[in-house]
Write an enzyme that holds these catalytic residues in place. Structure first.
Site, PDB file in Angstrom:
ATOM      1  N   HIS A 345       0.821  -1.223   0.000  1.00  0.00           N
ATOM      2  CA  HIS A 345       0.000   0.000   0.000  1.00  0.00           C
ATOM      3  C   HIS A 345       0.852   1.270   0.000  1.00  0.00           C
ATOM      4  O   HIS A 345       0.345   2.364  -0.238  1.00  0.00           O
ATOM      5  CB  HIS A 345      -0.932  -0.010   1.218  1.00  0.00           C
ATOM      6  CG  HIS A 345      -2.242   0.681   0.980  1.00  0.00           C
ATOM      7  ND1 HIS A 345      -2.338   1.918   0.385  1.00  0.00           N
ATOM      8  CD2 HIS A 345      -3.524   0.298   1.250  1.00  0.00           C
ATOM      9  CE1 HIS A 345      -3.611   2.282   0.311  1.00  0.00           C
ATOM     10  NE2 HIS A 345      -4.343   1.310   0.820  1.00  0.00           N
ATOM     11  N   ASP A 349      -2.509   2.273  -4.102  1.00  0.00           N
ATOM     12  CA  ASP A 349      -3.713   2.391  -3.283  1.00  0.00           C
ATOM     13  C   ASP A 349      -4.699   1.274  -3.618  1.00  0.00           C
ATOM     14  O   ASP A 349      -4.552   0.566  -4.629  1.00  0.00           O
ATOM     15  CB  ASP A 349      -4.374   3.754  -3.502  1.00  0.00           C
ATOM     16  CG  ASP A 349      -3.532   4.894  -2.935  1.00  0.00           C
ATOM     17  OD1 ASP A 349      -2.811   4.648  -1.940  1.00  0.00           O
ATOM     18  OD2 ASP A 349      -3.585   6.004  -3.488  1.00  0.00           O
TER      19      ASP A 349
END
Length: 372
Positions: A345, A349
């Site tokens: 992450h 995203d």
């Protein structure tokens, strides 16, 4: 320390097969080297007496570092030891702050890979090494009787350290999707009708090709985080996790996006055979940009694969099992497979990762699109 592959920068001495003072012959196996990919036995480059072991078992050093000294019987090696100590100090490039921190933390700079200009060790490199060391921790003493004790060394220790490194450095998130494999299984059945058994296509072959297509469309999943930033890589090299008696290996299909399904299938079969015979070369395991782990041959539906650093993501595939679902407005039985995408992450995203996984699902459910 020998360079066993194009990208190898450091290695660990796994085991010495000779003791100090013992005679060695040229070509005789002298020590074992561990990299983050493989283990390899290294032969003696000369004949004589192993006068001094400079790097003990379990120590990591850069490629080119002197591991030991082979000399003639009675030869004085004091000048060699002095030269080696001086050269070793010069080889290690580190900032003053990094040297001070390493001393405070009790870390050997020779075991830290620098990410600064020219491989210079920075403060951040030392801090990261400290975290990795903390993650390994001290193993507990257990006095209970054991049926068997498997040495925690070699490839098993390498796998453990890589997994700890992955958890410590990546912000891992996993997305899961169900894939209707009906069309692909029929497509595969027809394709295999006129092929010899050794040429037949597997589900993994289709997964590799479809994933390569998806990575072309979504290059941010084919990336790595380095000092320059998030680098989207030009080549699409897909590693495939292969379980063997020696441990887990990840041989790489290079430029999978440029290869036909048949080429991928043939290359994967060769790599799997080499892995199971312990014949993989360092170059077979290097350069991967994305990894696939397929547990479809077991009774596993969904699992959470761990990212293979320094990659951005890994795809896990479960078994294909007949499942009651709604298909074209009717409740019927369809072959369903679950895919699990673990991604970092820090680099990607959730929504972009979901877009990649959704596109991959569409390719597998409509396999003709893979070849358009």
């Amino acid at each position: 320390m020998p360079k066993l592959g194009l990208t190898m920068k450091k290695g660990s001495v796994g085991k010495w097969f000779k003791k100090e003072g013992e005679e060695v012959k040229k070509g005789e196996v002298l020590f074992e080297v561990l990299t983050d990919k493989i283990t390899a036995k290294v032969e003696s480059p000369a004949e004589g007496i192993l006068t001094r072991i400079l790097v003990p078992s379990g120590t990591t050093v850069p490629v080119g570092a002197t591991l030991g000294i082979i000399a003639a019987p009675g030869e004085n090696i004091e000048h060699l030891l002095a030269e080696e100590a001086s050269e070793a100090e010069e080889r290690i490039k580190a900032s003053p702050v990094a040297r001070k921190l390493a001393q405070e933390y009790g870390l050997d700079l020779a075991n830290i890979q620098g990410t600064g200009p020219g491989g210079r060790i920075t403060k951040e490199d030392v801090e990261r090494a400290r975290l990795e060391q903390a993650g390994k921790g001290e193993l507990p003493v257990d006095e209970r009787k054991a049926r068997n004790v498997v040495p925690f060394e070699g490839i098993r220790r390498i796998i453990a350290e890589n997994m700890v490194k992955s958890h410590l450095t990546a912000a891992q998130v996993t997305l899961t999707v169900a894939v209707d494999m009906g069309e692909l299984m029929e497509y595969r059945r027809k394709a295999n009708e006129n092929l010899l058994e050794r040429e037949r296509l597997s589900v993994t072959d289709f997964l590799i090709k479809a994933t390569a297509c998806a990575l072309e469309r979504y290059p941010y999943m084919n990336a790595t985080l380095c000092q320059e930033g998030i680098k989207e890589l030009e080549e699409i090299n897909i590693g495939v996790a292969v379980a063997t008696e020696k441990g887990l290996f990840v041989p790489v299909i290079r430029e999978a996006n440029r290869k036909t399904l048949g080429q991928i299938s043939a290359e994967l079969k060769k790599l799997v055979q080499k892995a199971r015979r312990n014949k993989l070369l360092p170059d077979d395991l290097e350069g991967g940009t994305f990894t696939i782990s397929n547990l479809g041959m077991y009774a596993v539906d969904i699992f959470t694969p761990i990212i293979n650093p320094p990659e951005t993501a890994i795809l896990g595939a479960g078994r294909t099992v007949d499942t009651p679902v709604v298909f074209q407005g009717q409740i019927c039985i369809r072959p369903i497979m679950h895919l699990s995408l673990s991604f970092d992450h820090r680099l990607v995203d959730g929504a972009p990762a979901a877009a990649f996984l959704t596109y991959l699902k569409d390719l597998l459910e409509h396999p003709h699109k893979i070849f358009i």
